[in-house]
Write a protein that holds these residues in place. Structure first.
Motif, short mmCIF file in Angstrom:
data_model
loop_
_atom_site.label_atom_id
_atom_site.label_comp_id
_atom_site.label_asym_id
_atom_site.label_seq_id
_atom_site.Cartn_x
_atom_site.Cartn_y
_atom_site.Cartn_z
N GLN B 87 -3.89 -6.57 -2.15
CA GLN B 87 -3.17 -7.76 -2.62
C GLN B 87 -3.22 -8.89 -1.58
O GLN B 87 -3.40 -10.06 -1.93
CB GLN B 87 -1.71 -7.40 -2.94
CG GLN B 87 -1.60 -6.51 -4.18
CD GLN B 87 -0.21 -5.95 -4.36
OE1 GLN B 87 0.36 -5.38 -3.41
NE2 GLN B 87 0.35 -6.10 -5.54
N TRP B 90 -6.53 -10.43 -1.84
CA TRP B 90 -6.61 -11.23 -3.07
C TRP B 90 -5.94 -12.59 -2.86
O TRP B 90 -6.38 -13.60 -3.37
CB TRP B 90 -5.94 -10.46 -4.21
CG TRP B 90 -6.85 -10.01 -5.31
CD1 TRP B 90 -6.83 -10.46 -6.60
CD2 TRP B 90 -7.91 -9.02 -5.26
NE1 TRP B 90 -7.80 -9.82 -7.34
CE2 TRP B 90 -8.47 -8.94 -6.55
CE3 TRP B 90 -8.44 -8.23 -4.25
CZ2 TRP B 90 -9.53 -8.09 -6.87
CZ3 TRP B 90 -9.48 -7.37 -4.55
CH2 TRP B 90 -10.03 -7.30 -5.84
N ILE B 91 -4.84 -12.58 -2.10
CA ILE B 91 -4.13 -13.83 -1.82
C ILE B 91 -4.96 -14.70 -0.87
O ILE B 91 -5.14 -15.90 -1.10
CB ILE B 91 -2.72 -13.54 -1.23
CG1 ILE B 91 -1.81 -12.99 -2.33
CG2 ILE B 91 -2.11 -14.80 -0.60
CD1 ILE B 91 -0.49 -12.41 -1.83
N VAL B 94 -7.77 -16.28 -2.67
CA VAL B 94 -7.34 -17.01 -3.89
C VAL B 94 -8.20 -16.56 -5.09
O VAL B 94 -8.88 -17.38 -5.72
CB VAL B 94 -7.39 -18.54 -3.71
CG1 VAL B 94 -6.55 -19.24 -4.80
CG2 VAL B 94 -6.89 -18.97 -2.35
N PRO B 96 -7.35 -14.90 -8.28
CA PRO B 96 -7.05 -14.99 -9.72
C PRO B 96 -7.25 -16.38 -10.30
O PRO B 96 -7.01 -17.38 -9.62
CB PRO B 96 -5.56 -14.62 -9.81
CG PRO B 96 -5.22 -13.96 -8.53
CD PRO B 96 -6.14 -14.55 -7.50
N MET B 140 -13.79 -11.83 -5.91
CA MET B 140 -13.33 -10.43 -5.82
C MET B 140 -14.17 -9.66 -4.81
O MET B 140 -13.64 -8.88 -4.03
CB MET B 140 -13.47 -9.74 -7.17
CG MET B 140 -12.32 -10.01 -8.10
SD MET B 140 -12.49 -8.87 -9.47
CE MET B 140 -11.89 -9.86 -10.79
#
Lengths: 722, 163
Positions: B87, B90-91, B94, B96, B140
């Motif tokens: 996570q 992922w942050i 950036v 999503p 990703m």
């Protein structure tokens, strides 16, 4: 000649205290009278859509809370394109608050601040660029003037930073001022700050919805709930053109968990205590569908053919038609095709509706809040004002949620049981009841002059409907436009120093719904035109990049296009030769005034096309959030690769197939380029379209590279060497 | 029938038909909405959860299969205050856009890294086979590699609890 967007500066500000004095609502009416017609004219002339205005009163834009945070009730929905972040940046800079103080939420229709039209067409940032800054600046001045009274200072002497107003000795927060002030003065719209003074606009600010999305905490239509909620399922046809006649529900009524079977004149559905019980009961309903014709893929393909249906000349300069009329050996001609495509967004269309005696609430992922509201109201016999639409995050939009009949079905089922009902499509229903990207057929014709330059160029495109049939464009405006703006998006010739060129759109009405799919006709039209440009360059014995540059006119649009082409070629070190088994393919497009050039580096591995690297240069004008512009480019390139190289719906014995991911082949991790190199140029002083334009070139890029590798010209998507 | 299993560290007992897909138990009975419904046929991966450390697609697993096992969902992977390395990555990257498929991808990635702490591009291609329509695969891949780096430097509490 470019016409400036009509300046809509008439507005009325509304200020109300929040319940219990927790804060203040700041609202404003932004007029959008006759917006539809004006926008259509404007769109035709400039490929640019102005903000359509909001829908009614009461209006809420900003809510200032006591803790000095600002809740921004966003009129546009967040479907991944990053509009919450971009608009928060724009508002924060004029409000003079930190981005971290801004909380962005979807405006509910009750707030009055829902967009009168839609979220789509890559227009959210560009359309709200001026209105949102003007509103934010006006509200900042209102707060400042109120603070001047409170502090006993001259407003001009006050400083503001992060929502704190100070006269040097004393300071007061927006939250404090908002809760103290009883009477507000509405100033003239203040001058906007010079661009260089902005702290957030132009910076790669992280997404405001990032953390929630990473923690799995964001709510989508599928996740919405209400107390005492039941689950609904509506029977949907699997065959093209199937008309509902009647249904035998005897078995379904006896199934476990079933609360009620609902028979309407046009559909049958079931309400049960759980999702699986509702689905099981639905599957037990025996519907008698009537179909007039059993369709096959070949029937559809035969309809989509240049020369059939209604033609409309959409672009004309010089005498391309007469020059290209005589079939001779000098005329170069090629045909291209693109297939029927599905949206395949991950979140099925879902909604929770609760219909009460004189009001209704619908929680839903929709791109057309206002239309969803009107349709639900009409379906259940209420006035639109009695229906509150609560938009959620969208698990992908891509145009799929510009149609929301599922909201009406949820409402009908709720009304039947007097309780909230959640109702959504299963995946098979999504694939078979989609509003597809229409298949297309293109005939490109050209003649070169003695110097190897294009003397005449013509693009004929046949396409199923995109705009026609959409609730966004009522039938009354069809004659205003005369042809399908959506189908010919990207279909016009962008090389305007060619002395004679023409584009013609042929309309075909297919037996199932085709409509908006991210970038509309852009991907297919650019595939045809830009593949053909490479064919012509080869015939002329010229380098494809130089060949393109030689046909661009000397004006602002032309110079922006030239610049992206030159930069992309330079950045990718574009060469015509195959090197180490890899070749490059070049293509460029202009969509909604945003030019994009891309270079794909491709090889053939085990007979399959592999895209290793894509270089992308985009000029959207002023870049509000460079990181999110890059994200949109990356996403467009990958979605474009998916559509251009993998995806295809077909029709077998009247049934649209495939009905599931996997058989509906899409780009996965392994198909995505390992390298994507993006450069943003900013040769305009205002922000332009971003979400769709970078989808244009990629199909042609890959086809042009494959030709270089194999000498085989692929003229049909999905591109395949098999 | 009554079925008990551990989910995100807590024992839960539910009373449902034993062939009810685990996904709907997680979403509609236990009210954990981070695990998403995408296709219902194990074809997209939006519903990926961990069952005893394996990434599995919960839409196609009957709840009885989870009996006496340990299920982890995105809500149990990490928190804002203490994000799982996946996570966190992922942050940082950036990743999503619409975000709907992302919990499934993060669960698949966390399970991959637990077994293969330093995956190659080919490992990623072979193992991360969920569907993302926004086309976030490029970020990703960067985030998966970043997560591998972050994991190399620490052990996250949610991993320590595992048998």
């Amino acid at each position: 000649m470019e016409k400036p967007i009509e300046n809509k500066s008439r507005r009325k500000f509304i200020v109300r205290s929040l319940f219990g004095g927790t804060g203040v609502l700041l609202g404003a009416v932004y007029f959008g009278r006759n917006a539809l017609r004006r926008n259509l004219y404007h769109a035709i002339e400039n490929a640019e859509v102005a903000y359509s205005g909001n829908t009614g009163t009461p209006l809420i834009w900003f809510e200032i809370l006591k803790d000095n945070s600002i809740t921004f009730h966003c009129p546009k929905v967040e479907m991944g394109q990053g509009t919450f972040t971009g608009l928060a940046q724009i508002a924060a800079d004029e409000l003079e608050v930190d981005i971290a103080q801004m909380r962005v939420v979807h405006a509910q229709s009750d707030s009055g601040n829902i967009d009168a039209m839609s979220t789509g067409g890559s227009t959210s940032i560009s359309g709200l660029w001026v209105p949102l800054r003007e509103l934010a600046a006006t509200m900042r001045e209102m707060l400042k003037n109120a603070a001047a009274n409170e502090l006993g200072s001259d407003a001009a002497s006050l400083n503001i930073a992060q929502g704190v107003i100070s006269n040097g000795q004393k300071s007061i927060t927006y939250g404090e001022i908002a809760s103290k002030t009883k009477k507000w003065e509405i100033p003239e719209t203040p001058a906007l700050k010079p661009l260089k003074n902005y702290k957030f606009i132009g910076k790669p600010v992280s997404r405001v919805d990032l953390e929630d999305k990473v923690m799995g905490a964001s709510m989508y239509g599928m996740d919405a709930e209400m107390p005492n909620m039941l689950f609904g399922a509506a029977v949907r046809p699997s065959k093209i053109g199937a008309k509902f006649i009647n249904a035998d529900t005897t078995e379904a009524e006896q199934m476990p968990g079933v609360v009620k079977v609902v028979k309407e004149k046009d559909f049958v559905g079931v309400v049960a205590k759980s999702y699986t019980e509702a689905e099981n009961a639905k599957n037990a309903i025996k519907v008698n569908w009537q179909t007039e014709k059993v369709w096959q893929t070949k029937d559809i393909e035969a309809m989509v053919e240049v020369g059939k249906g209604d033609p409309m000349v959409i672009q004309k300069e010089g005498k391309a038609d007469s020059i290209l009329e005589n079939e001779g050996q000098e005329i170069i001609q090629s045909e291209y095709k693109s297939p029927l495509g599905a949206h395949a967004q991950l979140e099925p269309n879902g909604a929770v509706a609760f219909v009460e005696k004189d009001k209704a609430t619908v929680m839903i992922s929709t791109q057309v809040v206002n239309i969803t509201r009107k349709e639900v109201a009409e379906k259940i016999g209420l006035e639109p004002e009695q229906v509150n639409i609560v938009p959620t995050f969208l698990g992908g939009g891509f145009g799929r949620r510009l149609h929301t009949p599922n909201a009406m079905q949820a409402a009908v089922l709720s009304k039947a049981v007097g309780q909230p009902v959640k109702c959504f499509f299963n995946r098979q229903e999504e694939f078979q009841n989609d509003t597809f990207r229409p298949p297309t057929h293109h005939v490109m014709k050209a003649k070169l002059n003695g110097n190897g330059l294009i003397e005449a160029l013509e693009h004929n495109v046949s396409s199923g409907d995109v705009m026609y049939g959409s609730a966004l464009f009522p039938s009354i405006v069809e004659p205003v436009i005369g042809s399908d703006v959506g189908a010919w998006r990207g279909g016009m010739i962008q090389y305007r120093s060619i002395p004679n060129y023409r584009a013609v759109s042929w309309r075909v009405k297919l037996p199932f719904a085709t409509s908006w799919w991210r970038s509309l006709g852009l991907l297919a039209n650019t595939f045809a035109i830009e593949s053909f440009m490479d064919e012509l360059a080869e015939k002329a014995g010229k380098n494809p990049v130089e060949f393109r540059l030689a046909h661009i006119q000397d004006d602002k649009a032309g110079n922006r296009l030239k610049k992206v082409i030159e930069t992309a070629a330079e950045k990718a070190n574009y060469v015509n030769e195959v090197k180490n088994g890899r070749a490059m393919g070049f293509a460029a497009s202009t969509d909604a005034r945003t030019p994009v050039a891309q270079v794909a580096e491709v090889s053939i591995e085990n007979g399959e096309i592999k895209v290793h690297k894509v270089t992308c240069v985009i000029d959207p004008g002023l870049a509000v959030n460079p990181d999110q512009i890059k994200a949109q480019c990356e996403g467009s390139i990958i979605m474009g690769i998916s559509a251009a190289m993998h995806e295809r719906m077909y029709v077998e014995d009247g049934v649209l197939k495939p009905i599931i991911y996997g058989p509906y082949r899409m780009a996965l991790m392994k198909h995505s380029p390992r390298e994507i190199d993006i450069e943003i140029l900013q040769n305009d002083d205002k922000p332009g379209a971003v979400g769709e334009p970078p989808l244009g070139p990629i199909g042609a890029c890959v086809a042009n590279a494959v030709y270089r590798l194999t000498k085989k010209r692929l003229r049909e998507m999905p591109l395949s060497l098999a | 029938m009554e079925i008990s299993f551990k989910i995100n560290g807590e024992m839960q007992t539910v009373d449902v038909a034993e062939n009810t897909p685990l996904l709907w138990v997680i979403r509609d009975i236990l009210n954990l909405k981070g695990t998403k419904f995408g296709c219902g046929k194990a074809a997209c991966g939006a519903c990926t959860v961990h069952i005893d450390g394996n990434a599995l697609r919960s839409c196609s697993i009957p709840v009885r299969f989870a009996e006496n096992k340990e299920v982890i969902t995105i809500e149990g992977l990490g928190t804002k205050e203490n994000p799982h390395p996946v996570q966190q990555a992922w942050i940082e990257e950036v990743v999503p856009q619409c975000g709907y498929c992302q919990p499934g991808f993060m669960m698949a990635t966390a399970a991959l890294l637990a077994k293969n702490p330093n995956p190659t591009d080919e490992d990623i291609d072979r193992n991360i086979v969920n569907v993302c329509r926004c086309g976030t695969y490029y970020r990703m891949r960067k985030a998966i590699k970043r997560a591998a780096e972050l994991s190399a430097g620490e052990i996250h509490p949610s991993e320590e609890n595992k048998v």
